[in-house]
Each structure stands twice: as structure tokens, then as C-alpha cells.
Design an enzyme around this catalytic site. Structure first.
Site, PDB file in Angstrom:
ATOM      1  N   GLU A 119       0.006   0.215  -8.435  1.00  0.00           N
ATOM      2  CA  GLU A 119       1.098   0.895  -7.747  1.00  0.00           C
ATOM      3  C   GLU A 119       2.120  -0.150  -7.291  1.00  0.00           C
ATOM      4  OE1 GLU A 119       0.121   3.228  -4.272  1.00  0.00           O
ATOM      5  OE2 GLU A 119       2.075   4.188  -4.291  1.00  0.00           O
ATOM      6  N   GLY A 259      -2.071  -3.501   2.468  1.00  0.00           N
ATOM      7  CA  GLY A 259      -3.307  -3.244   3.201  1.00  0.00           C
ATOM      8  C   GLY A 259      -4.465  -2.858   2.293  1.00  0.00           C
ATOM      9  N   ALA A 260      -4.223  -1.874   1.447  1.00  0.00           N
ATOM     10  CA  ALA A 260      -5.275  -1.381   0.570  1.00  0.00           C
ATOM     11  C   ALA A 260      -4.668  -0.442  -0.457  1.00  0.00           C
ATOM     12  CB  ALA A 260      -6.337  -0.642   1.369  1.00  0.00           C
ATOM     13  N   MET A 261      -5.469  -0.071  -1.462  1.00  0.00           N
ATOM     14  CA  MET A 261      -4.949   0.764  -2.540  1.00  0.00           C
ATOM     15  C   MET A 261      -5.984   1.811  -2.950  1.00  0.00           C
ATOM     16  SD  MET A 261      -2.485   1.506  -4.498  1.00  0.00           S
ATOM     17  CE  MET A 261      -2.635   2.914  -5.585  1.00  0.00           C
ATOM     18  N   ASN A 263      -6.827   3.562  -5.579  1.00  0.00           N
ATOM     19  CA  ASN A 263      -7.238   3.807  -6.966  1.00  0.00           C
ATOM     20  C   ASN A 263      -8.425   4.776  -7.023  1.00  0.00           C
ATOM     21  OD1 ASN A 263      -5.557   1.437  -7.565  1.00  0.00           O
ATOM     22  ND2 ASN A 263      -7.254   0.336  -6.632  1.00  0.00           N
ATOM     23  N   HIS A 295      -7.330   6.186   5.597  1.00  0.00           N
ATOM     24  CA  HIS A 295      -6.086   6.407   4.842  1.00  0.00           C
ATOM     25  C   HIS A 295      -6.358   6.452   3.331  1.00  0.00           C
ATOM     26  CE1 HIS A 295      -1.665   5.977   4.228  1.00  0.00           C
ATOM     27  NE2 HIS A 295      -2.061   5.409   3.109  1.00  0.00           N
ATOM     28  N   GLU A 296      -7.020   5.437   2.822  1.00  0.00           N
ATOM     29  CA  GLU A 296      -7.248   5.387   1.367  1.00  0.00           C
ATOM     30  C   GLU A 296      -8.171   6.527   0.934  1.00  0.00           C
ATOM     31  OE1 GLU A 296      -5.118   3.552   0.129  1.00  0.00           O
ATOM     32  OE2 GLU A 296      -4.748   2.349   1.923  1.00  0.00           O
ATOM     33  N   HIS A 299      -6.306   9.770   0.621  1.00  0.00           N
ATOM     34  CA  HIS A 299      -5.453   9.833  -0.572  1.00  0.00           C
ATOM     35  C   HIS A 299      -6.165  10.533  -1.734  1.00  0.00           C
ATOM     36  CE1 HIS A 299      -1.640   7.923   0.045  1.00  0.00           C
ATOM     37  NE2 HIS A 299      -2.107   6.734   0.322  1.00  0.00           N
ATOM     38  N   GLU A 318       2.461   9.545   0.975  1.00  0.00           N
ATOM     39  CA  GLU A 318       2.292   8.560   2.051  1.00  0.00           C
ATOM     40  C   GLU A 318       2.537   9.142   3.446  1.00  0.00           C
ATOM     41  OE1 GLU A 318       0.644   6.115   1.556  1.00  0.00           O
ATOM     42  OE2 GLU A 318       0.872   5.661  -0.581  1.00  0.00           O
TER      43      GLU A 318
HETATM   44  N1  TRP Z   1      -0.564   3.231  -1.864  1.00  0.00           N
HETATM   45  C1  TRP Z   1      -1.029   2.186  -1.001  1.00  0.00           C
HETATM   46  C2  TRP Z   1      -1.362   2.824   0.330  1.00  0.00           C
HETATM   47  O1  TRP Z   1      -0.567   3.454   0.933  1.00  0.00           O
HETATM   48  C3  TRP Z   1      -0.076   1.114  -0.728  1.00  0.00           C
HETATM   49  C4  TRP Z   1       0.497   0.326  -1.828  1.00  0.00           C
HETATM   50  C5  TRP Z   1       1.626   0.534  -2.499  1.00  0.00           C
HETATM   51  C6  TRP Z   1       0.095  -0.930  -2.240  1.00  0.00           C
HETATM   52  N2  TRP Z   1       1.943  -0.498  -3.305  1.00  0.00           N
HETATM   53  C7  TRP Z   1       1.011  -1.417  -3.141  1.00  0.00           C
HETATM   54  C8  TRP Z   1      -0.999  -1.689  -1.888  1.00  0.00           C
HETATM   55  C9  TRP Z   1       0.904  -2.690  -3.688  1.00  0.00           C
HETATM   56  C10 TRP Z   1      -1.111  -2.925  -2.441  1.00  0.00           C
HETATM   57  C11 TRP Z   1      -0.165  -3.442  -3.319  1.00  0.00           C
HETATM   58  O2  TRP Z   1      -2.431   2.717   0.808  1.00  0.00           O
HETATM   59 ZN    ZN Z   2      -1.073   5.290   1.383  1.00  0.00          ZN
END
Ligand code: TRP
Ligand code: ZN
Length: 853
Positions: A119, A259-261, A263, A295-296, A299, A318
């Protein structure tokens, strides 16, 4: 950089081709890593003759259609192939060098492990693809690597095959049954410690839970696992949403841009939001982990099962997911304190974004670099917009809206309008006007006037709203503002509590049968993200601090009382008069220290007096030097007048081991640095006796804020103890970068050479230059311009190493509108230095260009 152009929401077109299935074969071979992407492509628009794929920094090896090599054009980040089939198999082979990828987008290495970040547009650094969120494919992934070095090979979905290969290599295959856009793809290969657990969903399915951490960190992964289980349970009980795969994995990596993702089934986390034990993490860190894990996880429904049609709709997932994580935190802990912290983000950061060159609505209309739109506006103001919907519809109506949203759109890529329509249809509440919150940028200003007619027993409230023009949008309209008020009697009892529907430019609200002149509490719990203008008297604010039903309103009153006192003294300085603090102000804060019926965490919030940056955000233009002096004077006065109470409170709480007690004790300690008590001894004692990071770090912070004699010795001791624990070293870096003394420049120069520091690690970079530029206002904004120059020197390095992080760090340099002409000039000189770079990244270009425009 003139080839950088903006993309517009209004130009959105549905895809001409789509990909329904993709097989990704990734052979991890260091600098010769080979990716074979085999996609089943469908033509959706029969008039389309050219398939155009996105790609960036790729070494292309071959392109085949239905097994035949084909001709193609590779240019400007696109691969164009002429096709005359409605359905075909496309095979693309690319070669990657993950270790050389310091942008941390696409496939890269973190401490010896392969990992990905796709992302928003990182997948195009792995292979040429239709890299847009409205192309949803089923992914099957085969990963091959050396077994000894990379025993764990992870991707989305469920493992379906695995085996040994010659030469010490092995492979694992994964299949994700849910179609997803490529930004949700993830791959991790490495050697980790693994914490396992399970969760049984309310319909009785068992889910395997796994948290992967760097070797040696297993004991720091418990809180993350506990938080995950809480989040899964909470989403079932509050939102009726259940997990959908058999396995949920979280991998913690130290090299991470954010912070985190989220996936699908394989979250990748910044170690900062996973690793914690009492000795190394503060109470705030523990809270952050719970919030980000939540949060993650949330999602999975709001983002993954239902995703965004295009990136302009980012707030669809978001804003909603931040709202959900805030509610989760509030249900797990103090609702008031969570709300206060969310309000601070809006007032101290989001309002600033609205007045700067990057202002945008929560649904932006034009974007040059998508990475630049992961903003406090899209995330946090986006969450406020969802919260207003919740206020207007009530919990029941809101949940009905959520159910309809999921029922209608599960498995699809949709828009913010689709979300609002579901809310509207399920609740019957007309949201026509409310929709403007999505398209209009800027902070509305609400002016309030009130009057009381004793004869008629009538109280009248007049509200006026207007939104000042923003950089990208000149004309503004009235918004639908849920405006929460309380009327209080002279003896403090509540006369009325109500949310007003404020929809016109100017509107009068009349309340009859009000027996006495009430004192009003306005915009309670920050019921809308607006600036409030009302002429509060000292007595009025003191009354609210004491009697408002809402704890948030009490805190808000304390912020207003403190701020008002500071601004009065700024005026005194301008008039060359002596500064003063009204004794009623001191008494109001003293009463909070003495109160026995208030939650300790709330008291700690009230006694954490508004920061310089919070004050700067309250005005359109500021004399920073006068503000600094006035704030110093008011803090010192309150602290000195209340020295006995502060010391008593500090001593009383010293042995108590709760989050609230620690927070309150430590806010007292900071205030005591303003007083004549032997703070040096107090701080050293606390540092030596502390058995947890919250208390040891608070001692260091006090030493830092008060520039105490013990400061250097404590810093040296701390470094010796933690030199091999990177996340703790970040705290040590940050402290020194926040030191309000010219020495900070030499200190930062030395920190840059420290063995624990690396420009390639965003956590390290943020802890030094991020802290300096965002939290050391006095030194950053020095009149000699040294602060601006230092940040720019760092940005020039980061521009090449990691453009995404560089663009985040530039924020304080582009929000200069409030400062005096000479500071603005100094800043512009630095921005021009960046503009003149031969290789300025798209990320920085967008911001520098807009700032100089
Ligand atoms: N979608 C992620 C979240 O809100 C955040 C995110 C967007 C992200 N781009 C990113 C995390 C690039 C790491 C690197 O939790
Ligand atoms: Zn998010």
C-alpha cells in the site's frame, strides 16, 4: 521535476481490463530475486486494444501472452502491450534486488528478513500489474528460499503446499480465497521467534493466531497477542463481525515506514507496535500496541472485505477504521482519556494541515503522490466525520447502517458515497447536507453568542459558522454540524444536555422554561471538528471544570483557562506590562490536584498543561518568543503556587502501581521542575528505583525539561543499559533531540554517528529529526534559522534513501504561515534548496512545490 502531474478524482474511469486470478512465484535469491507473475486477464471494454500495466524500478526479464513472447513498450512507469483477446494468460518475469531497496516499498529487507509493503502503490515495484484497488484477484503464491536462513515463508490466506528442494532450499505455497487488490498482498521470509495461540469465533470456528518477532523477543510478544484476542472478540460483540480465515499472522519488523499494514491474513507491523515488556515499554506504548493491533484487525472488514474503488476514497477504510479502533480503546479503557487524545490530534495537527499548503478534504480531489495522503485529515478528521454520523444516527442506527453497508458491498471496491448511502438508507436520516464533509476542506469556525431573558425564562443561543478558504479550495458552504451542549445551573446541576442540528450559516436555538441564567458547555466531547469562538469568563471556565457532566468538557475547560491566561500575558508582554496570573486560575488547578473524586488519568491529562505547539495552533499568527515566555511564566506560577499540593500528590502516588497513578505522578514531577523543591534528588531517586520504563523515562524527561544537573549522568546510564535495544534507544535519541538548548545541534550531530543510528531505519530517523522538528519548537524555530537548515540537511539525505519518510518529516517546514516574516524567509530559503535538488523525489516535490506556490 516538472513531469510530475496530479491525478484527479473527477477523471476516474473504471478499469478496461481486470485480473481475476494471479499466480505469483517468488524465488528469493538475493540480488537476483526472480518473480514470475502469471495472471488471468479479462478484457472488460472490448474497444480497449492496449493493456497498460504499472511498474516502477523494475528489471523486466520477459513478457508472454498465452505462452508466446510478445512485443511491448516499457516507458515512464508503464508497460504497454497490444492485445486482441478477451481473455488471456499474461506471464511477466521481473528480477529484484531487495537489499538495495531502501524505500521500504515493494519487496525489501528488514534485519535479514524479506518483507513487503504494497500500500498504496508498492506492488508495482514487484511486478508490472494493474496496480489499482478496484482490480480484485485471487492470489496463489509460491515462495522459494534457502531453508536455514529463511525457515518461515509466509503469504496471505492459507498454506496449501510445502516441500524441500535441492541445495538446502525449500518452498511454501499459499492461497487466499478472498479476491483482493494487490495493495493487500504480502510476503515475508525469515527466521523468527513465534508466539502461537488460538481464537474461537462466536460461530465456533477455530482460528490459529501467530505473532512472529525477531529472535530473542518472544517474551515481548504477549501483549500484542492478548490485544489481538481482545480485538477479535470486540469486533464480534460490538459490530457483529467475525474473522474469515483459518489463520491470522502478525510479523514485527524494525524497518517500516508507518505503524502497521493490514495485508489479508498477514499483517506486517512496525516493531514499535508489537514488542513490549514492563522494562522497555511505557504505558503509552502498551496502549499504542492495543490500538494499532485493533486497527489492523478491524481493517479485515473495513478495508479488506470491502475495499476502496480508488485512492481518493482512502478515508472510506481509514476514517472508519480509526473510528473503530478509537471505540475499541474506549471500551477497553478510559473513554474520556481516549477522546481527549483524539481531540488533541485534531486540534494540534489536523487544524494545522488545513491552514497549510497541503490542505485537502477527507476525500481529496487531486493527488500527485498517494503516499502524501495518508494524513491526519484522511485518517483522523475522517474518523471525526464517522463519529458525527454515529452521533446523528445513534449506536443502533449506525450499526444498522454498518450491516447494510456490509450486506451491499462485501467483496467489492466502493466509494465514500456508497458508505453514506448505506447509513442513510438504513437509518432514514437525511444526510444530503452532511455529505459536504467529504468534499469540503478546512476547519469551520463556529461563533457562539448567548443571552438569557429572566422574565421569559428563555435562554437563546446564536451559532454562526464559516469556513475560511484553504490553499486548494476558495469557496466554502455551510456544513451539517452536530453541536452538543449542556446547560449548568449556578449550583452546578445539569439543566439540559442536547445535540443541536446546526445546518445554516447562522441559526438561533431557543430554550424555554430555563429558571435561572445558565452557564453553557459548548461543543461537548468535541462533537464536530470545528474551532469554537466564545467569550468565556474565568468564572465560567472554573464552573465547567468543576461541574460539567462530561469529563472531556472539564478537561477542555482547563485547556481554555490555561490558554486564555497565556494569551493575556502575551498581550501584556507586547504592551510592556508585567505578567500576571489570576488567583482563580491557580485555584482551579489546585482544586484538580486536591480532588478525590476524579479519575487519576484524567487529572494527569489536566495537569499536563498545553504544549507550545498546542498553543501555536490556537492562533493565526504568533510571536513565538513572547508565547514561549508567557507559557513559561504561567506554568511556573501555577507550579510554584501549588508546590505543596504537587509534592504531596507525587509522594502519595510514588508507590502505587496503576497506569493512572503513574501518569499523574509523572505529570506532577514535570510541574515540580518549575519549583524550588530539590527536584534533582527526586528525579534521581525515581530513576534509580523505577522497575518500569514509564517511570524511568518520566524521570529522564523531567531531567531534560528542567535541564537538571543529573541529566547527563542519567542519559549515560540509560545508554549503557539499553544500547542493544533499538526501540529503547529511540526514546534516548528523542529525548536528546528535544533538549531546549543550543547544544542540541552538536548532540544531534553526534547521535548521527551513534552505532545504533541508521538513516535507512525510519524509527531511528523519526526519533531524532522527527522529534527535533515537531517537538522542540524553540530550537527548530530559532531566529538564526539553524533549525530549518538542520532539518533540510537531513531531508536532502532522506530524499534519496527513503522519500516517503522524507516527505513525512518535512511537515513543520511547510506549515510556516503563522510565523513572522523573517522566519518565513529563512524557511523559504531552505525549501528552495530542496527545490533545486537535481533528483528531488515526487513525494517531496509535491509538498515543496505547494509550499512555495
Ligand atoms: N493502511 C495502513 C494502516 O492504516 C497504513 C499504510 C499505508 C502503510 N501506507 C503504508 C503502512 C505504507 C506502512 C507503509 O494501517
Ligand atoms: Zn488503517
Amino acid at each position: 521535476m516538472s513531469q510530475v502531474t496530479a491525478k484527479f478524482l473527477k477523471d476516474y474511469q473504471s478499469p478496461k481490463f481486470t485480473i481475476e486470478n494471479i499466480n505469483l512465484d517468488v524465488n528469493l535469491l538475493g540480488a537476483q530475486t526472480r518473480v514470475v507473475a502469471t495472471s488471468q486477464v479479462q478484457r472488460l471494454d472490448s474497444a480497449a486494444k492496449v493493456l497498460v500495466l504499472d511498474g516502477e524500478s523494475l528489471q523486466l526479464s520477459s513478457v508472454k501472452i498465452n505462452g508466446q513472447a510478445v512485443e511491448y513498450i516499457e516507458a515512464d512507469g508503464k508497460l504497454s502491450i497490444t492485445v486482441d483477446f478477451d481473455q488471456f494468460e499474461l506471464e511477466i518475469v521481473t528480477i529484484l534486488d531487495p537489499a538495495a531497496n531502501t524505500s521500504l516499498e515493494g519487496l525489501y529487507m528488514s534485519d535479514g528478513a524479506y518483507c513487503t509493503q504494497c500500500e498504496a502503490e508498492g506492488f508495482r515495484r514487484i511486478t508490472y500489474y494493474l496496480d489499482r484497488p478496484d482490480v480484485l484477484a485471487k492470489f496463489t503464491v509460491r515462495i522459494e528460499a534457502d531453508k536455514a536462513q529463511f525457515p518461515y515463508l509466509l503469504s496471505n490466506g492459507n498454506p496449501i503446499d510445502a516441500g524441500e528442494l535441492d541445495g538446502g532450499r525449500h518452498f511454501v505455497c499459499w492461497q487466499d480465497p478472498f479476491p483482493k487488490p494487490c495493495y493487500l498482498f504480502a510476503l515475508v521470509a525469515g527466521d523468527f521467534d513465534l508466539l502461537e495461540d488460538k481464537f474461537t469465533t462466536r460461530s465456533g470456528r477455530d482460528v490459529k493466531l501467530q505473532v512472529f518477532v525477531d529472535k530473542g523477543n518472544l517474551s515481548k510478544s504477549q501483549h500484542a497477542m492478548a490485544s489481538l484476542k481482545k480485538a477479535m472478540e470486540w469486533d464480534e460483540s460490538r459490530f457483529g463481525l467475525e474473522y474469515d480465515l483459518d489463520i491470522y499472522m502478525i510479523v514485527a519488523v524494525d524497518f517500516f515506514n508507518m505503524g502497521a499494514m493490514e495485508n489479508k491474513g498477514l499483517n506486517v507491523f512496525n516493531t514499535k507496535y508489537v514488542l513490549a515488556d514492563k522494562a522497555t515499554a511505557t504505558d503509552v506504548d502498551y496502549h499504542g500496541i492495543e490500538a494499532v493491533i485493533g486497527h489492523e484487525y478491524f481493517h479485515n472488514w473495513t478495508g479488506n472485505r470491502i475495499t476502496c474503488r480508488d485512492w481518493f476514497q482512502l478515508s472510506l477504510k481509514e476514517g472508519l477504521t480509526v473510528f473503530r479502533d478509537q471505540e475499541f480503546s474506549s471500551d477497553m479503557g478510559s473513554r474520556a482519556v481516549n477522546r481527549i487524545n483524539a481531540i488533541k490530534v485534531i486540534k494540534n495537527q489536523q487544524f494545522a494541515e488545513d491552514t497549510g499548503p497541503m490542505a485537502h478534504p477527507i476525500r481529496p480531489e487531486s493527488v500527485m503522490e498517494m503516499n502524501n495522503f495518508y494524513t491526519v485529515t484522511v485518517y483522523n478528521k475522517g474518523a471525526e466525520v464517522i463519529r458525527m454520523l454515529h452521533t446523528l444516527l445513534g449506536e443502533e442506527g449506525f450499526q444498522a447502517g454498518m450491516r447494510l453497508y456490509v450486506e451491499r458491498h462485501d467483496g467489492h471496491a466502493v466509494t465514500c458515497d456508497d458508505f453514506v448511502a448505506a447509513m442513510e438508507d438504513a437509518s432514514g436520516v437525511d444526510l444530503a447536507l452532511f455529505r459536504r464533509w467529504y468534499s469540503q476542506s478546512g476547519t469551520p469556525i463556529v461563533n457562539v453568542m448567548d443571552s438569557y431573558d429572566a422574565n421569559k425564562k428563555r435562554y437563546t443561543l446564536t451559532l454562526k459558522q464559516h469556513t475560511p478558504a484553504t490553499a486548494e479550495q476558495a469557496v466554502k458552504q455551510a456544513l451539517h454540524i452536530p453541536f452538543s451542549i449542556e446547560l449548568l445551573a449556578a449550583d452546578g446541576h445539569s439543566l439540559l444536555n442536547k445535540v443541536l442540528d446546526f445546518v445554516e450559516n447562522e441559526q438561533e436555538f431557543v430554550f424555554d422554561n430555563i429558571d435561572q441564567k445558565p452557564l453553557v458547555s459548548l461543543l461537548q466531547d468535541f462533537s464536530a471538528p470545528v474551532k469554537l469562538v466564545y467569550n468565556f469568563s474565568i468564572e465560567h471556565l472554573v464552573h465547567l471544570m468543576q461541574f460539567a457532566t462530561s469529563e472531556v468538557a472539564r478537561w477542555e475547560a482547563s485547556v481554555n483557562l490555561f490558554s486564555q491566561t497565556v494569551w493575556q500575558n502575551v498581550a501584556k508582554l507586547a504592551a510592556e506590562q508585567a505578567m500576571v496570573v489570576d488567583p482563580r486560575v491557580v485555584d482551579a488547578f489546585r482544586a484538580v490536584m486536591l480532588a478525590t473524586d476524579l479519575d487519576a488519568e484524567l487529572v494527569a491529562e489536566i495537569l499536563t498543561l498545553p504544549s507550545l505547539s498546542a498553543l501555536v495552533e490556537q492562533v493565526d499568527s504568533v510571536d513565538l518568543d513572547a508565547l514561549t515566555a508567557a507559557r513559561r511564566y504561567v506554568v511556573d506560577t501555577i507550579a510554584n503556587e501549588c508546590e505543596d499540593e504537587l509534592l504531596a500528590k507525587y509522594r502519595q502516588l510514588a508507590q502505587e502501581q496503576t497506569i493512572g497513578a503513574r501518569a499523574l505522578k509523572n505529570s506532577c514531577l514535570i510541574l515540580l521542575t518549575s519549583t524550588a523543591v530539590d527536584i534533582d534528588t527526586l528525579v534521581q531517586q525515581q530513576y534509580q528505583q523505577a522497575d518500569n520504563m514509564t517511570d524511568s523515562l518520566a524521570a529522564l524527561q523531567a531531567a531534560n525539561v528542567g535541564a537538571l544537573a543529573c541529566r547527563q549522568a542519567l542519559l549515560t546510564d540509560f545508554e549503557a543499559q539499553w544500547k542493544d535495544t533499538p526501540l529503547v534507544m529511540d526514546k534516548w535519541f528523542a529525548l536528546q533531540a528535544c533538549f531546549n538548548n543550543e547544544q542540541v545541534f552538536d548532540a544531534i550531530e553526534n547521535l548521527k554517528q551513534h552505532s545504533a543510528f541508521s538513516f535507512e531505519n525510519p524509527n531511528r530517523v523519526r526519533s531524532i529529526i522527527g522529534s527535533f522538528a515537531m517537538a522542540n519548537l524553540a530550537q527548530f524555530h530559532r531566529v538564526d534559522g539553524r533549525g530549518y537548515q538542520l532539518l533540510t540537511d537531513w531531508l536532502i539525505v532522506l530524499n534519496k534513501v527513503n522519500p516517503q519518510v522524507a516527505a513525512r518529516m518535512i511537515t513543520p517546514l511547510i506549515q510556516f504561515g503563522k510565523f513572522d516574516q523573517s522566519r518565513q524567509q529563512l524557511i523559504k530559503v531552505q525549501l528552495q534548496r530542496l527545490m533545486d535538488l537535481p533528483d528531488l523525489s515526487k513525494d517531496l516535490y509535491e509538498k515543496v512545490f505547494k509550499a512555495l506556490a
